[in-house]
Design a protein around this motif. Structure first.
Motif, PDB file in Angstrom:
ATOM      1  N   LEU A  79      27.329 -62.025 -20.740  1.00 37.91           N
ATOM      2  CA  LEU A  79      26.045 -61.314 -20.797  1.00 37.91           C
ATOM      3  C   LEU A  79      25.932 -60.270 -19.698  1.00 37.91           C
ATOM      4  O   LEU A  79      25.412 -59.165 -19.924  1.00 37.91           O
ATOM      5  N   TRP A  80      26.399 -60.590 -18.504  1.00 41.50           N
ATOM      6  CA  TRP A  80      26.378 -59.575 -17.432  1.00 41.50           C
ATOM      7  C   TRP A  80      27.292 -58.401 -17.772  1.00 41.50           C
ATOM      8  O   TRP A  80      26.954 -57.248 -17.512  1.00 41.50           O
ATOM      9  N   PHE A  81      28.465 -58.701 -18.355  1.00 41.69           N
ATOM     10  CA  PHE A  81      29.347 -57.609 -18.777  1.00 41.69           C
ATOM     11  C   PHE A  81      28.666 -56.754 -19.852  1.00 41.69           C
ATOM     12  O   PHE A  81      28.736 -55.520 -19.820  1.00 41.69           O
ATOM     13  N   ALA A  82      28.020 -57.425 -20.811  1.00 42.65           N
ATOM     14  CA  ALA A  82      27.342 -56.683 -21.872  1.00 42.65           C
ATOM     15  C   ALA A  82      26.222 -55.814 -21.291  1.00 42.65           C
ATOM     16  O   ALA A  82      26.024 -54.663 -21.709  1.00 42.65           O
ATOM     17  N   PHE A  83      25.491 -56.359 -20.324  1.00 39.90           N
ATOM     18  CA  PHE A  83      24.417 -55.595 -19.678  1.00 39.90           C
ATOM     19  C   PHE A  83      24.956 -54.323 -19.024  1.00 39.90           C
ATOM     20  O   PHE A  83      24.403 -53.229 -19.205  1.00 39.90           O
ATOM     21  N   MET A  84      26.053 -54.465 -18.281  1.00 34.67           N
ATOM     22  CA  MET A  84      26.597 -53.296 -17.593  1.00 34.67           C
ATOM     23  C   MET A  84      27.240 -52.315 -18.566  1.00 34.67           C
ATOM     24  O   MET A  84      27.139 -51.092 -18.379  1.00 34.67           O
ATOM     25  N   LEU A  85      27.872 -52.832 -19.613  1.00 29.49           N
ATOM     26  CA  LEU A  85      28.475 -51.931 -20.602  1.00 29.49           C
ATOM     27  C   LEU A  85      27.420 -51.177 -21.397  1.00 29.49           C
ATOM     28  O   LEU A  85      27.643 -50.035 -21.814  1.00 29.49           O
ATOM     29  N   MET A  86      26.277 -51.796 -21.628  1.00 31.97           N
ATOM     30  CA  MET A  86      25.213 -51.130 -22.376  1.00 31.97           C
ATOM     31  C   MET A  86      24.595 -49.978 -21.574  1.00 31.97           C
ATOM     32  O   MET A  86      23.939 -49.102 -22.158  1.00 31.97           O
ATOM     33  N   LEU A  87      24.758 -49.999 -20.264  1.00 34.29           N
ATOM     34  CA  LEU A  87      24.261 -48.893 -19.453  1.00 34.29           C
ATOM     35  C   LEU A  87      25.102 -47.637 -19.630  1.00 34.29           C
ATOM     36  O   LEU A  87      24.659 -46.537 -19.304  1.00 34.29           O
ATOM     37  N   LEU A  88      26.311 -47.810 -20.148  1.00 36.06           N
ATOM     38  CA  LEU A  88      27.202 -46.673 -20.343  1.00 36.06           C
ATOM     39  C   LEU A  88      27.037 -46.121 -21.745  1.00 36.06           C
ATOM     40  O   LEU A  88      26.760 -46.864 -22.679  1.00 36.06           O
ATOM     41  N   PRO A  89      27.185 -44.782 -21.909  1.00 34.41           N
ATOM     42  CA  PRO A  89      27.016 -44.204 -23.258  1.00 34.41           C
ATOM     43  C   PRO A  89      28.124 -44.663 -24.187  1.00 34.41           C
ATOM     44  O   PRO A  89      29.247 -44.890 -23.756  1.00 34.41           O
ATOM     45  N   PRO A  90      27.825 -44.795 -25.485  1.00 35.71           N
ATOM     46  CA  PRO A  90      28.863 -45.232 -26.444  1.00 35.71           C
ATOM     47  C   PRO A  90      29.930 -44.173 -26.608  1.00 35.71           C
ATOM     48  O   PRO A  90      29.704 -42.997 -26.348  1.00 35.71           O
ATOM     49  N   PRO A  91      31.128 -44.553 -27.058  1.00 33.87           N
ATOM     50  CA  PRO A  91      32.236 -43.588 -27.192  1.00 33.87           C
ATOM     51  C   PRO A  91      31.918 -42.432 -28.123  1.00 33.87           C
ATOM     52  O   PRO A  91      32.362 -41.324 -27.912  1.00 33.87           O
ATOM     53  N   ARG A  92      31.134 -42.664 -29.162  1.00 37.74           N
ATOM     54  CA  ARG A  92      30.874 -41.585 -30.111  1.00 37.74           C
ATOM     55  C   ARG A  92      30.034 -40.472 -29.507  1.00 37.74           C
ATOM     56  O   ARG A  92      29.921 -39.387 -30.058  1.00 37.74           O
ATOM     57  N   ARG A  93      29.374 -40.738 -28.362  1.00 34.91           N
ATOM     58  CA  ARG A  93      28.592 -39.711 -27.686  1.00 34.91           C
ATOM     59  C   ARG A  93      29.301 -39.207 -26.433  1.00 34.91           C
ATOM     60  O   ARG A  93      28.681 -38.695 -25.523  1.00 34.91           O
ATOM     61  N   GLY A  94      30.592 -39.359 -26.401  1.00 42.56           N
ATOM     62  CA  GLY A  94      31.357 -38.791 -25.293  1.00 42.56           C
ATOM     63  C   GLY A  94      31.566 -39.732 -24.147  1.00 42.56           C
ATOM     64  O   GLY A  94      31.966 -39.319 -23.070  1.00 42.56           O
ATOM     65  N   GLY A  95      31.264 -41.043 -24.318  1.00 51.57           N
ATOM     66  CA  GLY A  95      31.460 -41.976 -23.223  1.00 51.57           C
ATOM     67  C   GLY A  95      32.930 -42.148 -22.923  1.00 51.57           C
ATOM     68  O   GLY A  95      33.724 -42.476 -23.788  1.00 51.57           O
ATOM     69  N   GLY A  96      33.325 -41.989 -21.687  1.00 55.20           N
ATOM     70  CA  GLY A  96      34.727 -42.054 -21.334  1.00 55.20           C
ATOM     71  C   GLY A  96      35.224 -43.441 -21.024  1.00 55.20           C
ATOM     72  O   GLY A  96      36.387 -43.638 -20.744  1.00 55.20           O
TER      73      GLY A  96
END
Length: 694
Positions: A79-96
């Motif tokens: 859940l902590w990993f999911a929380f931190m990953l959700m703060l990052l933009p998804p790959p389809r919107r240019g997330g690196g």
């Protein structure tokens, strides 16, 4: 101690979960998937520590299933990993960092598999695997925490710091536990006993972050630099895990030499890691790989443009400007070398002006040659490798031998200013394979346009400075010619009278004095030529009364009369020769403009803190237009044989002294020239200061 830590952790996370839930229910925080995941992580953390406390207090024969507490521990990590990953933009919107999502899933599933296998296998059989799994979870968590802090904006970083510090402390402690277990094949009981207490220490920091701002769970922006550092950190962590595994395999299978071999292996691995990190080629390949596979566009144009502009403007020395342009263009395509060719002069051929890690070329490239003609027609960026394989792709292009035979040359970039070719840049082969697509070509073409303007401005500035130097030299030469003219006139008059008065002892003495004076003036002119516009001699008090009398005596020797009205003891500050030259020029102009029947009068007195010199004549005078627009400008004069230099020189020197010169004149009525000079008090014995010298 373990029970107390579990109790504190359960209460801390539980209370914070209740507090966060009521803020969501009351609308103080927006209800979103991110907030729900955060609440779930808090709740599961409280449940995990609570069940761990219950499991420790129960009798060994009545304990909870062995998979429950580790499973909840893994769930809260997920859940902590999911929380931190959700703060990052998804790959389809240019997330690196899209590549980290499958890695996080793989690590969690691997840990879950070990928990399931632990139900059927002894603890000792899975000790090393569980240690490495725990270590992997901690490394992944630290990478994500680093991303949260690095990608937070300047405004959001104040809110993100407590979260990053709290979660970072949790993962650092687990990294310590996992590393120790990987080294010794068993978990440290003391460290495990305080683990829940250490995890509870993150709660106050998470609470502080939640109170700072309502939108502290906002999305983050991922930059290429952040992806590069995170990928590097993850690769280094994976590398160290592999080295540790191989080292301990060698240690326990190498017999009596196992320990020594494992130490040597770790040392060699660290040296190799240092070389890889320090390698520009490896860094370039990693940047190219990340930009190519994890972003929609290869370049972060804002970052590239800021870096390019900063590099161009950072060249303080003019002689380094050319090499700076080469480096700036080469950095855009990971090239480690290059050279710049510019025209030797306007309309001249191209010569090598700068080079960077490429050999010097003594040849020249004709301004009307095939290469220059090709660029004037098309202005294409030339791929040398493509030209060698498919020359038909560049119709009409013929590369010179020195370029076609140099294997390190890769790209030819023309430098155009308003469609005029001023030069070109040759870039060497890149450190990593760079696909020369439309994006790279457009960026190079745009950057080359800016570099062309920068070089053109630098050349124009250099030409302007050179023109100013010539202008200063010409001005100084004009002053010298003007003074030489006066000396020649004086010597000519003396020679004219020498034939008639050569036997007169008084004339002979006067002739010697005149020659000596002329020699001194020529010596001063030589000093002026050598020292430039800087005044020579010593600044001191100048007796204006003596100068006026000397001018009257000189006029008398020429058959003219200079009327004097002098106030004794009036002196100014300056160089005696230059002050005498100024007054002499004004008096001479008055004589030239006044017929023999007219008068020329010099009045000297003091007015306040200034010495006042007035030269009056009854000559032809000057028009108001000439006084306002042409007087005191070089090469402007009313005399047929004059040069217009003396008035300009006199005006400039009076200004240097801090004085003032004014003119009143009427046509056919006469002229009055008034000079106000700083008064010098002869009785002041104090030496001059720097402020007194103009």
């Amino acid at each position: 101690m373990s029970s107390l830590g579990d109790l504190i952790c359960c209460v801390a996370y539980g209370l914070f979960a209740l507090y966060f839930a009521q803020r969501l229910l009351r609308g103080r925080l927006p209800v979103s998937a991110l907030a729900v995941v955060f609440l779930a992580a808090l709740s599961v953390s409280s449940i995990w520590s609570g069940l761990a406390l219950v499991d420790e207090l129960r009798h060994w024969s009545d304990r909870l299933p062995t998979w429950l507490v580790p499973g909840l521990d893994l769930l809260r990590f997920g859940l902590w990993f999911a929380f931190m990953l959700m703060l990052l933009p998804p790959p389809r919107r240019g997330g690196g960092l899209g590549w980290m999502r499958p890695i996080a899933v793989a690590v969690v599933l691997a840990r879950l598999a070990l928990i399931v296998l632990g139900e059927n296998l002894p603890v000792e059989a899975l000790a090393r695997a569980q240690a490495f799994a725990s270590l992997g979870l901690a490394v992944l968590g630290l990478v994500l925490v680093e991303q949260m802090l690095r990608n937070a904006t300047a405004d959001a970083r104040w809110n993100a710091k407590p979260v990053c510090l709290g979660l970072g402390a949790v993962f650092v402690f687990d990294l310590f536990i996992g590393s120790q277990a990987a080294l010794f094949q068993h978990f440290d009981g003391d460290a495990i006993s305080v683990r829940s207490l250490v995890h509870a220490a993150a709660v106050p920091l998470l609470y502080v972050a939640s109170r700072r701002h309502a939108d502290w769970l906002g999305k983050l922006h991922v930059s290429r630099a952040a992806v590069f550092h995170s990928a590097t950190l993850l690769l280094v962590g994976a590398y160290m895990l592999v080295v540790a595994g191989v080292g301990y395999y060698v240690r326990y299978t190498g017999g009596q030499w196992g320990r020594a071999l494992s130490v040597a292996l770790v040392f060699v691995a660290l040296v190799a890691l240092t070389l890889l990190i320090a390698s520009g080629s490896m860094r370039a390949r990693l940047r190219v790989y990340i930009s190519k596979n994890f972003f929609s566009y290869r370049y972060d144009y804002r970052e590239e443009w800021l870096r390019f502009t900063q590099l161009l403007s950072g060249s303080a020395e003019p002689q380094h400007t050319a090499e700076t342009v080469v480096r700036a263009l080469a950095n855009l395509v990971e090239s480690p070398s290059g050279m710049l060719w510019l025209q030797r002069s306007a309309g001249g051929d191209f010569v090598q002006n700068a080079r960077w890690n490429l050999p010097a070329q003594a040849v020249t490239e004709a301004r009307d040659g095939p290469l220059a003609t090709f660029w004037r027609e098309r202005a294409w960026i030339v791929d040398v490798n493509e030209y060698r394989q498919h020359p038909e792709a560049y119709p009409g292009l013929e590369l010179p031998d020195w370029l076609a035979e140099e294997p390190r040359c890769w790209l030819l970039v023309p430098l155009l200013v308003r469609e005029a070719l001023i030069g070109f840049v040759v870039l060497g082969r890149p450190r990593a394979v760079v696909e020369l697509n439309w994006e790279v070509r457009d960026l190079l073409r745009t950057a080359a346009s800016q570099a062309s303007g920068y070089l053109d401005q630098a050349q124009a500035t250099e030409a302007l400075l050179e023109a100013r130097k010539f202008d200063a030299f010409n001005r100084m030469s004009a002053f010298v010619v003007h003074d030489l003219k006066n000396i020649v006139t004086q010597l000519s008059l003396m020679m004219k009278n020498a034939k008639r008065l050569r036997d007169n002892p008084e004339f002979q003495q006067d002739m010697l004095d005149t020659v000596e004076n002329s020699l001194e003036k020529m010596r001063q002119l030589m000093l002026q030529l050598r020292e430039g516009d800087k005044p020579h001699g010593v600044t001191s008090g100048v007796d204006l009364e003596q100068i006026a009398k000397g001018l009257a005596a000189a006029a008398s020797s020429k058959g003219r009369v200079l009327e004097l009205e002098l106030q004794p003891g009036v002196s100014t500050r300056g160089h005696a020769e230059r002050v005498e030259r100024v007054l002499g020029h004004v008096v001479q102009n008055a004589f030239d403009a006044t017929p023999a029947s007219g008068f020329v009068r010099l009045r000297l007195d003091a007015e306040g803190s200034q010495a006042r010199v007035r030269v009056e004549d009854s000559g032809c005078g000057m028009s108001e237009d000439f006084i306002q627009n042409r007087l005191f400008k070089p090469f402007q004069t009313t005399k047929a044989s004059g040069m217009g230099i003396g008035a300009h020189e006199s005006y400039q020197y009076v200004q240097e002294l801090g004085g003032k010169i004014s003119v009143q004149s009427e046509l056919n009525r006469g002229t009055t020239v008034t000079l106000l000079l700083p008064l010098f008090h002869a009785q002041a014995d104090a030496p001059l200061t720097a402020l007194d010298v103009q």
